[in-house]
Design a protein around this motif. Structure first.
Motif, PDB file in Angstrom:
ATOM      1  N   SER A  77       0.837  -1.208   0.000  1.00 28.97           N
ATOM      2  CA  SER A  77       0.000   0.000   0.000  1.00 28.97           C
ATOM      3  C   SER A  77       0.868   1.253   0.000  1.00 28.97           C
ATOM      4  CB  SER A  77      -0.969   0.000   1.186  1.00 28.97           C
ATOM      5  OG  SER A  77      -0.330   0.274   2.415  1.00 28.97           O
ATOM      6  N   ALA A  95     -10.647   1.412  -1.151  1.00 31.26           N
ATOM      7  CA  ALA A  95     -10.800   1.755  -2.565  1.00 31.26           C
ATOM      8  C   ALA A  95     -10.567   3.239  -2.810  1.00 31.26           C
ATOM      9  CB  ALA A  95     -12.192   1.356  -3.047  1.00 31.26           C
ATOM     10  N   SER A 120      -6.092  -6.186  -0.716  1.00 33.08           N
ATOM     11  CA  SER A 120      -7.555  -6.270  -0.651  1.00 33.08           C
ATOM     12  C   SER A 120      -7.963  -7.325   0.375  1.00 33.08           C
ATOM     13  CB  SER A 120      -8.152  -6.608  -2.029  1.00 33.08           C
ATOM     14  OG  SER A 120      -7.699  -7.866  -2.492  1.00 33.08           O
ATOM     15  N   ASN A 121      -7.237  -7.349   1.485  1.00 32.51           N
ATOM     16  CA  ASN A 121      -7.474  -8.335   2.544  1.00 32.51           C
ATOM     17  C   ASN A 121      -7.453  -9.777   2.028  1.00 32.51           C
ATOM     18  OD1 ASN A 121      -9.425  -5.835   3.855  1.00 32.51           O
ATOM     19  ND2 ASN A 121      -7.859  -6.792   5.125  1.00 32.51           N
ATOM     20  N   ILE A 125     -12.379  -8.616  -3.463  1.00 37.59           N
ATOM     21  CA  ILE A 125     -13.218  -7.442  -3.273  1.00 37.59           C
ATOM     22  C   ILE A 125     -12.984  -6.544  -4.489  1.00 37.59           C
ATOM     23  CG2 ILE A 125     -13.761  -5.500  -1.766  1.00 37.59           C
ATOM     24  CD1 ILE A 125     -12.421  -7.138   0.524  1.00 37.59           C
ATOM     25  N   ARG A 128     -11.415  -3.102  -4.787  1.00 39.11           N
ATOM     26  CA  ARG A 128     -10.079  -2.961  -4.208  1.00 39.11           C
ATOM     27  C   ARG A 128      -9.061  -3.862  -4.913  1.00 39.11           C
ATOM     28  NH1 ARG A 128     -11.095  -4.374   1.734  1.00 39.11           N
ATOM     29  NH2 ARG A 128      -8.822  -4.328   1.767  1.00 39.11           N
ATOM     30  N   MET A 129      -9.467  -4.465  -6.012  1.00 40.51           N
ATOM     31  CA  MET A 129      -8.579  -5.301  -6.801  1.00 40.51           C
ATOM     32  C   MET A 129      -7.871  -4.469  -7.873  1.00 40.51           C
ATOM     33  SD  MET A 129     -10.962  -8.739  -6.953  1.00 40.51           S
ATOM     34  CE  MET A 129      -9.984  -9.592  -8.202  1.00 40.51           C
ATOM     35  N   GLN A 133      -7.985  -0.345  -9.291  1.00 42.63           N
ATOM     36  CA  GLN A 133      -6.956   0.526  -8.714  1.00 42.63           C
ATOM     37  C   GLN A 133      -5.932   0.963  -9.748  1.00 42.63           C
ATOM     38  OE1 GLN A 133      -7.925   0.515  -4.362  1.00 42.63           O
ATOM     39  NE2 GLN A 133      -7.304   1.887  -5.971  1.00 42.63           N
TER      40      GLN A 133
END
Length: 438
Positions: A77, A95, A120-121, A125, A128-129, A133
């Motif tokens: 991140s 996101a 994305s944990n 998801i 958030r993939m 992004q």
């Protein structure tokens, strides 16, 4: 779709008028996993044979004070957003975060991510993939291989799985080469972010390399990675992309080398040593000592980045986004704190200094040669040294890279100043945006 195409064309026209389009380099980021600071020959390793990466270092600049983060998700991140994990949230990156891929795509780049995503944990998801992004194309795993197996996604769709860990380095390299040869638009610059699974925990090499190195199975993996990276670099030459491509090789964090982890971990090939070498640095992954954060970094861009150069300037993954902004022709987001700084002049050899400071997550801060750790510094559990006393720590990294001589008692004013700096950085929006610039 038509509206997007119009916007894209207008962007290219604007860049051409300003002269920026002709200067936009291709960006290739090769990101390894859990690789030690001293795993490569060019960083002092005498067992592992790494001729291609050693040659890359001769052709570019090798950084010796380069920082990532101390574990996987937070490191990614930070890399993608230019923001410390206290803001970009690591595995749980929301996101709403803005990645350099999103910004580069808006400035005319085609973008691809291959390999380990991990923000994305480790779940599909969709918002958030990678596709959401900023990446036009994605192939890889959403998480790690801690259980000895991985599941793949191609873009947002499931794409099979494997428990053959020795196949991954070649698979990802093949996908990267195929992208360059078959998917890439030769009329546009590209961003290719290749995030390998190796050398993370349950390591393995293919039969071609297994048992061949002097460094055990880990050395086999390092040497296979070196070979496969060479294949990718050869592809740049084959496609006449070499001179127009900024290549960045680095790792997400230091090596997993602590007894508390290695004694308990199950599922490794029998007799394997699955951790790398930290060289003169203290501890490893999960630690706020240098071996947790400081990683190898080599940057090559022929005729732009000086060759056969070694730099001890403080440089970090969080600096990539603002540096790419200058090189690739986009603006840094102004609606949020960006912790990275523009390091273009450092990369191009126009200056030799880097960041003024660097923050260690909930642990401390470095300023120049001084590194301060609070008494209750954050460590991941396996990285806590059994005999570490919970006291303030101050080290002179210029003379004590191994962090052995605690000088906190000798320099109380320096401790106080660095503690205050740490608090300012953690405060986020109160941080002076010019505080890290030389």
């Amino acid at each position: 779709m038509m509206t997007q195409r119009i916007v894209f064309c207008l962007t290219l026209m604007l860049l051409t008028v300003t002269g920026a389009a002709a200067e936009q380099p291709n960006i290739l980021i090769i990101f390894t996993d859990d690789q030690g600071y001293a795993d490569l020959g060019c960083y002092g390793n005498e067992k592992n044979q790494t001729p291609r990466l050693d040659q890359l270092a001769k052709e570019g600049t090798r950084f010796t004070c380069f920082y990532a983060q101390t574990v996987c998700g937070p490191s990614r991140s930070a890399l993608l957003t230019g923001r410390y994990p206290i803001r970009s949230k690591g595995w749980g990156m929301p996101a709403s975060e803005i990645t350099f891929a999103e910004l580069m795509r808006e400035s005319g780049y085609q973008t691809a991510c291959i390999g380990k995503w991990d923000v994305s944990n480790r779940k599909p998801i969709v918002d958030r993939m990678p596709n959401a992004q900023g990446f036009d194309y994605y192939f890889g795993t959403l998480g790690a291989n801690d259980s000895g197996g991985v599941s793949f996604h191609e873009n947002n769709e499931e794409a099979g799985s494997t428990r053959d860990m020795g196949s991954l380095t070649t698979l990802y390299t093949d996908k990267a080469i195929a992208y360059l040869k078959e998917r890439r638009d030769p009329e546009r610059p590209f961003l290719l972010y290749l995030a390998h699974t190796m050398m993370h925990t349950v390591i393995d090499a293919s039969e071609r390399f297994r048992g061949k190195s002097a460094g055990g199975l880990y050395g086999d993996v390092v040497e296979e990675f070196d070979f496969e990276t060479g294949r990718l670099l050869d592809t740049l030459d084959e496609l006449d992309l070499n001179r127009d491509t900024l290549v960045i090789y680095t790792s997400d964090n230091g090596p997993w080398n602590q007894p508390k982890y290695t004694e308990k971990k199950k599922g490794h090939p029998e007799g394997s040593i699955f951790w790398g070498e930290a060289g003169p640095l203290r501890n490893g992954k999960g630690s706020c000592y240098e071996a947790g954060y400081r990683v190898p970094c080599i940057v090559r861009w022929p005729d732009r980045v000086p060759g056969n150069r070694v730099s001890d300037a403080i440089f970090a993954t969080i600096d990539f986004l603002p540096t790419f902004a200058t090189l690739c022709g986009f603006e840094v987001p102004k609606d949020r704190r960006i912790d990275g700084i523009d390091q273009r002049d450092l990369l191009l050899g126009n200056r030799e200094t880097g960041r003024k400071n660097f923050y260690f997550h909930e642990a401390g801060v470095r300023q120049g040669k001084w590194k301060y750790l609070i008494s209750d510094a954050f460590f991941h559990g396996y990285a806590v040294e059994r005999d570490r006393k919970k006291v303030d720590e101050l080290y002179d990294l210029q003379t004590d890279i191994g962090e052995q001589a605690n000088l906190a008692g000798k320099y109380p004013e320096k401790v106080s100043n660095l503690r205050a700096l740490m608090q300012v950085i953690e405060a986020g929006d109160k941080l002076d945006p010019t505080a890290n610039r030389r």
